[in-house]
Write an enzyme that holds these catalytic residues in place. Structure first.
Site, short mmCIF file in Angstrom:
data_model
loop_
_atom_site.label_atom_id
_atom_site.label_comp_id
_atom_site.label_asym_id
_atom_site.label_seq_id
_atom_site.Cartn_x
_atom_site.Cartn_y
_atom_site.Cartn_z
N HIS A 291 -115.70 -7.49 37.09
CA HIS A 291 -116.70 -6.64 37.73
C HIS A 291 -117.31 -5.64 36.74
O HIS A 291 -118.50 -5.32 36.83
CB HIS A 291 -116.07 -5.90 38.91
CG HIS A 291 -117.03 -5.11 39.72
ND1 HIS A 291 -118.07 -5.68 40.41
CD2 HIS A 291 -117.13 -3.77 39.93
CE1 HIS A 291 -118.76 -4.75 41.04
NE2 HIS A 291 -118.22 -3.57 40.75
N ASP B 30 -116.36 -11.97 38.07
CA ASP B 30 -116.32 -10.85 39.01
C ASP B 30 -115.75 -11.36 40.34
O ASP B 30 -116.40 -12.11 41.06
CB ASP B 30 -117.73 -10.29 39.20
CG ASP B 30 -117.78 -9.08 40.13
OD1 ASP B 30 -116.75 -8.72 40.72
OD2 ASP B 30 -118.88 -8.49 40.25
N SER C 298 -122.98 -2.53 40.91
CA SER C 298 -121.96 -2.26 41.92
C SER C 298 -122.55 -1.39 43.04
O SER C 298 -123.56 -1.76 43.62
CB SER C 298 -120.74 -1.60 41.26
OG SER C 298 -119.63 -1.59 42.13
#
EC number: 2.3.1.31
Length: 367
Positions: A344, A311, A150
């Protein structure tokens, strides 16, 4: 095997850094943790970058009776992916955060008061520029690997493009070359939640604006999950203590968001949340270059990308755009699309899906 109790360390750089905005941020304090031992020439160091609301406490416990280990404990320690019998692992809290490194909640030495909204806007590139000071302080000329998911993946990309001579390999998971309008819009709604909390007071609050920050975090939690993982975790179950026709009765998913939102208020500062959200929205790996191709032409290290099928915050196509660009440049790049129901957050929850590939990369580049 667990690495046991780990103590954070702190360093202050009086001269600070020049930010992308042109402003000087000084002094800068960075909090970091080290796991394992550096070899004689400091060539065995792996830097792990944390995500948006993470911290430097990557692994182990802060005290013997600590009920919860660090946020990626499962991959750090003797015999684990980041084997501390072989590697030295470094994790630093980013500037702009509230876990010890300089950020909006820090005291401005010029005023003796919290920075709050007088803190300058920072970028992911600024975070990495501050980390370079830490590497210099520790005597680390070149990282064996820089790894993150991320926002951590964004930092890894910045290391690869801005300081190619200081990185031997890169692992970027669940990340993006630039957040999409959808991702920016979700952060915008989270910001509005904080702005419209009357206790926020334009950043000059004495107590965290809990309702606005809890709502903002709830929005974030939705983006970290997936439709499939929500079905698996909650289905359409109603909270057992609420009557079906109770007007304020909650589904289990509502209870989960409420619980996690208000828990977050106790551990994170609202202004820091806003500044880091801004840094995410501003991120563009091609910032300052003519194109992504121009930026990626600077990369010299082998790079592994991992995307996760469910995601929807940073969907696989965004990773694939970077992979295609690097392949066109003839760079050494691997791409792994992981089938996962966890959205995610899969990079935090399913480390076994990428462990073999990352281990193989580390074996190739290790001294």
């Amino acid at each position: 095997m667990s690495i046991g109790v780990v103590h954070e360390q702190t360093i202050t750089f009086e001269a600070g850094i020049r930010l992308e905005s042109g402003r000087i941020l000084a002094p800068i304090t960075l909090v970091y943790e080290l796991y394992g031992t550096m070899n004689a020439d400091c060539s065995n160091v792996i830097m792990v970058e944390h995500a948006w609301t993470g911290d430097a406490h990557l692994a182990g416990k802060r005290r013997e009776d600590d009920p919860k280990p660090g946020w990626w404990d499962a991959i750090v320690g003797p015999g684990r992916l980041l084997d501390t019998d072989r590697y030295c692992v470094l994790c630093s809290n980013v500037i702009g955060s509230c876990y010890g490194s300089t950020g909006p909640a820090s005291i401005n030495p010029r005023t003796g008061k919290r920075y709050n909204l007088s803190f300058p806007v920072i970028t992911v590139r600024d975070m990495v520029r501050a980390q370079e000071l830490l590497l210099d302080h520790l005597g680390i000329r070149r990282l064996l690997c820089v790894m993150g998911g991320s926002m951590g993946g964004m930092q890894a990309l910045e290391w690869a493009t801005q300081y190619p001579e200081r990185v031997a390999s890169v692992v970027a998971l669940a990340t993006t070359p630039r957040p999409s309008p959808q991702a920016i819009s979700l952060n915008a709604v989270a910001r509005w939640a904080i702005y419209n909390d009357p206790t926020w007071k334009k950043g000059e609050y004495k107590h965290n604006p809990k309702d606005g920050l809890a709502l903002a975090r709830g929005i974030g939690h939705i983006t970290f999950l997936s439709d499939e993982s929500m079905w698996q975790k909650f289905e359409r179950r109603f909270s057992a203590k609420d009557g079906l026709f109770d007007f304020f009765g909650q589904f289990e998913v509502e209870r989960y968001l409420n619980y996690n939102g208000y828990n977050f208020v106790d551990r994170f500062d609202a202004n820091c949340f806003l500044y880091l959200a801004k840094a995410l929205d501003l991120y563009d790996v091609a910032w300052g270059y003519e194109s992504m191709t121009d930026a990626f032409s600077r990369i010299t290290a082998p790079i592994q990308f991992f995307a996760f099928s469910s995601d929807w915050l940073y969907p696989p196509y965004q990773t694939e755009e970077m992979v295609t660009c690097l392949q066109g440049l003839g760079k050494e790049v691997e791409y792994h699309l992981i089938q996962s129901a966890y959205g995610h957050d899969a990079f935090l929850l399913e480390h076994e899906t990428f462990t073999p590939m990352v281990r193989s990369l580390l074996e190739r580049v290790a001294p």
